[in-house]
Design a protein around this motif. Structure first.
Motif, PDB file in Angstrom:
ATOM      1  N   PHE A 118       1.068  -0.934   0.216  1.00 59.22           N
ATOM      2  CA  PHE A 118      -0.329  -0.100   0.209  1.00 59.22           C
ATOM      3  C   PHE A 118       0.670   1.238  -0.320  1.00 59.22           C
ATOM      4  O   PHE A 118       1.791   1.114   0.958  1.00 59.22           O
ATOM      5  CB  PHE A 118      -1.218  -0.272   0.771  1.00 59.22           C
ATOM      6  CG  PHE A 118      -1.490  -1.273   1.528  1.00 59.22           C
ATOM      7  CD1 PHE A 118      -3.341  -1.227   0.247  1.00 59.22           C
ATOM      8  CD2 PHE A 118      -1.671  -2.300   2.200  1.00 59.22           C
ATOM      9  CE1 PHE A 118      -4.028  -1.772   0.383  1.00 59.22           C
ATOM     10  CE2 PHE A 118      -2.532  -3.075   2.522  1.00 59.22           C
ATOM     11  CZ  PHE A 118      -3.964  -3.055   1.181  1.00 59.22           C
ATOM     12  N   ASN A 119       0.981   1.752  -1.202  1.00 60.41           N
ATOM     13  CA  ASN A 119       1.964   3.062  -1.343  1.00 60.41           C
ATOM     14  C   ASN A 119       1.060   4.431  -0.964  1.00 60.41           C
ATOM     15  O   ASN A 119       0.240   5.103  -1.080  1.00 60.41           O
ATOM     16  CB  ASN A 119       2.136   3.539  -2.460  1.00 60.41           C
ATOM     17  CG  ASN A 119       2.798   4.447  -3.014  1.00 60.41           C
ATOM     18  OD1 ASN A 119       3.849   4.450  -2.036  1.00 60.41           O
ATOM     19  ND2 ASN A 119       3.307   4.829  -3.869  1.00 60.41           N
TER      20      ASN A 119
ATOM     21  N   PHE B 206      -4.871   9.486   0.680  1.00 58.26           N
ATOM     22  CA  PHE B 206      -5.300   8.523   1.595  1.00 58.26           C
ATOM     23  C   PHE B 206      -6.617   7.565   1.050  1.00 58.26           C
ATOM     24  O   PHE B 206      -6.872   6.743   1.566  1.00 58.26           O
ATOM     25  CB  PHE B 206      -6.334   9.647   2.474  1.00 58.26           C
ATOM     26  CG  PHE B 206      -6.023  10.365   3.465  1.00 58.26           C
ATOM     27  CD1 PHE B 206      -5.536  10.353   4.330  1.00 58.26           C
ATOM     28  CD2 PHE B 206      -5.450  11.807   3.178  1.00 58.26           C
ATOM     29  CE1 PHE B 206      -5.124  11.285   5.763  1.00 58.26           C
ATOM     30  CE2 PHE B 206      -4.406  12.014   4.101  1.00 58.26           C
ATOM     31  CZ  PHE B 206      -4.323  12.347   5.224  1.00 58.26           C
ATOM     32  N   ASN B 207      -6.030   7.303  -0.110  1.00 52.40           N
ATOM     33  CA  ASN B 207      -6.557   6.761  -1.085  1.00 52.40           C
ATOM     34  C   ASN B 207      -6.099   5.130  -0.983  1.00 52.40           C
ATOM     35  O   ASN B 207      -7.177   4.393  -0.331  1.00 52.40           O
ATOM     36  CB  ASN B 207      -7.041   6.620  -2.281  1.00 52.40           C
ATOM     37  CG  ASN B 207      -7.413   6.048  -3.092  1.00 52.40           C
ATOM     38  OD1 ASN B 207      -9.254   4.927  -2.735  1.00 52.40           O
ATOM     39  ND2 ASN B 207      -7.296   4.927  -3.864  1.00 52.40           N
ATOM     40  N   GLN B 208      -5.322   5.517  -1.106  1.00 54.28           N
ATOM     41  CA  GLN B 208      -3.924   3.486  -0.295  1.00 54.28           C
ATOM     42  C   GLN B 208      -4.330   3.227   1.264  1.00 54.28           C
ATOM     43  O   GLN B 208      -4.386   1.882   1.905  1.00 54.28           O
ATOM     44  CB  GLN B 208      -2.951   4.061  -0.596  1.00 54.28           C
ATOM     45  CG  GLN B 208      -2.694   4.038  -2.212  1.00 54.28           C
ATOM     46  CD  GLN B 208      -2.819   2.561  -2.308  1.00 54.28           C
ATOM     47  OE1 GLN B 208      -2.429   1.874  -2.209  1.00 54.28           O
ATOM     48  NE2 GLN B 208      -4.006   2.619  -3.143  1.00 54.28           N
ATOM     49  N   VAL B 209      -4.263   4.605   2.248  1.00 50.27           N
ATOM     50  CA  VAL B 209      -4.550   4.268   3.404  1.00 50.27           C
ATOM     51  C   VAL B 209      -6.158   3.622   3.676  1.00 50.27           C
ATOM     52  O   VAL B 209      -6.026   3.030   5.410  1.00 50.27           O
ATOM     53  CB  VAL B 209      -4.801   5.648   4.821  1.00 50.27           C
ATOM     54  CG1 VAL B 209      -5.128   5.389   5.631  1.00 50.27           C
ATOM     55  CG2 VAL B 209      -3.345   6.919   4.343  1.00 50.27           C
TER      56      VAL B 209
ATOM     57  N   SER C 131      -8.745   3.902  14.054  1.00 46.83           N
ATOM     58  CA  SER C 131      -8.539   5.266  13.327  1.00 46.83           C
ATOM     59  C   SER C 131      -7.579   5.951  14.139  1.00 46.83           C
ATOM     60  O   SER C 131      -7.384   6.867  13.454  1.00 46.83           O
ATOM     61  CB  SER C 131      -9.883   6.338  15.091  1.00 46.83           C
ATOM     62  OG  SER C 131     -10.524   7.489  14.879  1.00 46.83           O
ATOM     63  N   ALA C 132      -7.035   5.985  15.294  1.00 44.09           N
ATOM     64  CA  ALA C 132      -5.698   6.235  15.973  1.00 44.09           C
ATOM     65  C   ALA C 132      -5.260   5.861  14.359  1.00 44.09           C
ATOM     66  O   ALA C 132      -3.449   7.190  14.085  1.00 44.09           O
ATOM     67  CB  ALA C 132      -5.213   5.741  17.130  1.00 44.09           C
ATOM     68  N   TYR C 133      -4.706   4.735  13.851  1.00 41.78           N
ATOM     69  CA  TYR C 133      -4.119   4.460  12.594  1.00 41.78           C
ATOM     70  C   TYR C 133      -4.233   5.767  11.668  1.00 41.78           C
ATOM     71  O   TYR C 133      -2.795   6.157  11.601  1.00 41.78           O
ATOM     72  CB  TYR C 133      -4.041   3.245  12.766  1.00 41.78           C
ATOM     73  CG  TYR C 133      -3.369   2.425  11.187  1.00 41.78           C
ATOM     74  CD1 TYR C 133      -2.045   2.288  11.690  1.00 41.78           C
ATOM     75  CD2 TYR C 133      -3.440   2.788  10.090  1.00 41.78           C
ATOM     76  CE1 TYR C 133      -1.055   1.941  11.502  1.00 41.78           C
ATOM     77  CE2 TYR C 133      -2.633   1.560   8.861  1.00 41.78           C
ATOM     78  CZ  TYR C 133      -1.467   1.371   9.317  1.00 41.78           C
ATOM     79  OH  TYR C 133      -0.231   1.221   8.363  1.00 41.78           O
ATOM     80  N   LYS C 134      -6.079   6.172  11.912  1.00 42.40           N
ATOM     81  CA  LYS C 134      -5.619   7.283   9.968  1.00 42.40           C
ATOM     82  C   LYS C 134      -5.237   8.276  10.715  1.00 42.40           C
ATOM     83  O   LYS C 134      -4.653   9.583   9.977  1.00 42.40           O
ATOM     84  CB  LYS C 134      -6.477   6.799   9.622  1.00 42.40           C
ATOM     85  CG  LYS C 134      -7.404   7.686   8.913  1.00 42.40           C
ATOM     86  CD  LYS C 134      -8.650   7.432   8.305  1.00 42.40           C
ATOM     87  CE  LYS C 134      -9.012   8.167   7.133  1.00 42.40           C
ATOM     88  NZ  LYS C 134     -10.577   7.808   6.294  1.00 42.40           N
TER      89      LYS C 134
ATOM     90  N   ASP D 242       0.161  14.161   6.930  1.00 42.89           N
ATOM     91  CA  ASP D 242      -0.031  15.004   6.064  1.00 42.89           C
ATOM     92  C   ASP D 242      -0.076  16.164   6.513  1.00 42.89           C
ATOM     93  O   ASP D 242       0.566  17.336   5.645  1.00 42.89           O
ATOM     94  CB  ASP D 242      -1.791  14.657   5.280  1.00 42.89           C
ATOM     95  CG  ASP D 242      -1.372  15.163   3.860  1.00 42.89           C
ATOM     96  OD1 ASP D 242      -1.305  14.838   2.956  1.00 42.89           O
ATOM     97  OD2 ASP D 242      -2.900  15.369   3.957  1.00 42.89           O
ATOM     98  N   GLU D 243      -0.592  16.674   7.237  1.00 46.85           N
ATOM     99  CA  GLU D 243       0.044  18.662   7.632  1.00 46.85           C
ATOM    100  C   GLU D 243       1.036  18.451   8.100  1.00 46.85           C
ATOM    101  O   GLU D 243       1.341  19.968   8.069  1.00 46.85           O
ATOM    102  CB  GLU D 243      -0.769  18.526   9.251  1.00 46.85           C
ATOM    103  CG  GLU D 243      -2.450  18.023   9.002  1.00 46.85           C
ATOM    104  CD  GLU D 243      -2.967  18.397  10.393  1.00 46.85           C
ATOM    105  OE1 GLU D 243      -2.714  18.465  11.879  1.00 46.85           O
ATOM    106  OE2 GLU D 243      -4.540  18.047  10.628  1.00 46.85           O
TER     107      GLU D 243
END
Length: 209
Positions: A71-72, A92-95, A114-117, A124-125
């Protein structure tokens, strides 16, 4: 002598009654012992189930680590050919695809996922505030599940040799610890029960220091 048969009958009844009590008393004691044994054994069974959940996840992760690497999720960095390097960014599509894959293991709770995301959101920020395209991406330069860059894979080749211990906080919460002797790291998994009364992993910590 009419009194003698009457006395004998009373003695016989008393003897029978005493024998009946003697027979019933051990059974009552056995029931009590059995009940106490059941009460004391319940947390042990629950702890073992939590341990088995962690062992099964560690085994699953060992066997699917390569699949996860496909998963890139982090784009950017050095490009092939003459194209300039692109700044790091989260795809985020890959996430979402990666999280769906992790969820399919059934070992990780919604709290964990949820914490993983959220880790990707914060990453990203950071990339937007601190553009970079060279070197390991900040915050993603170590294994998320083992919290290290060191070699933990060699320990996972023989999971049966790893000693797991559980601490039952309450009927719905438990923590499991284990030590990896080759890498010298110690981990604590916090678990809770889902609505199906199954243990799932809420968090993973490296508590070596």
């Amino acid at each position: 002598m009419p009194g003698k048969p009457l006395l004998l009958s009373a003695a016989c009844l008393l003897f029978i009654h005493c024998k009946k009590e003697d027979i019933q008393k051990p059974q009552a004691v056995q029931d009590t012992i059995k009940q106490k044994s059941t009460i004391h054994s319940t947390p042990k069974l629950q702890d073992n189930t939590a341990i088995e959940t962690v062992k099964s996840f560690v085994t699953w992760y060992r066997d699917h680590e390569d699949d996860l690497s496909h998963f890139n999720t982090i784009k950017g960095g050095s490009q092939d050919g003459n194209e300039p390097a692109a700044d790091y960014a989260v795809d985020f599509n890959q996430v979402d695809k990666e999280i769906t894959f992790l969820k399919s293991s059934y070992f990780l709770s919604e709290k964990f996922l949820s914490a993983y995301k959220q880790n990707y959101v914060e990453g990203d920020e950071y990339f937007k505030k601190n553009p970079a395209n060279d070197g390991p991406p900040h915050g993603f330069d170590y294994d998320y599940f083992f919290k290290t860059q060191d070699d933990y894979q060699s320990d996972l080749q023989d999971i049966k040799s790893i000693q797991f211990t559980a601490n039952q906080n309450n009927p719905q919460s438990c923590s499991v610890k284990f030590h990896l002797k080759n890498s010298g790291m110690t981990y604590q998994y916090t678990l809770s029960k889902n609505n199906r009364n199954q243990w799932q992993i809420d968090s993973i910590e490296n508590i070596s220091q």
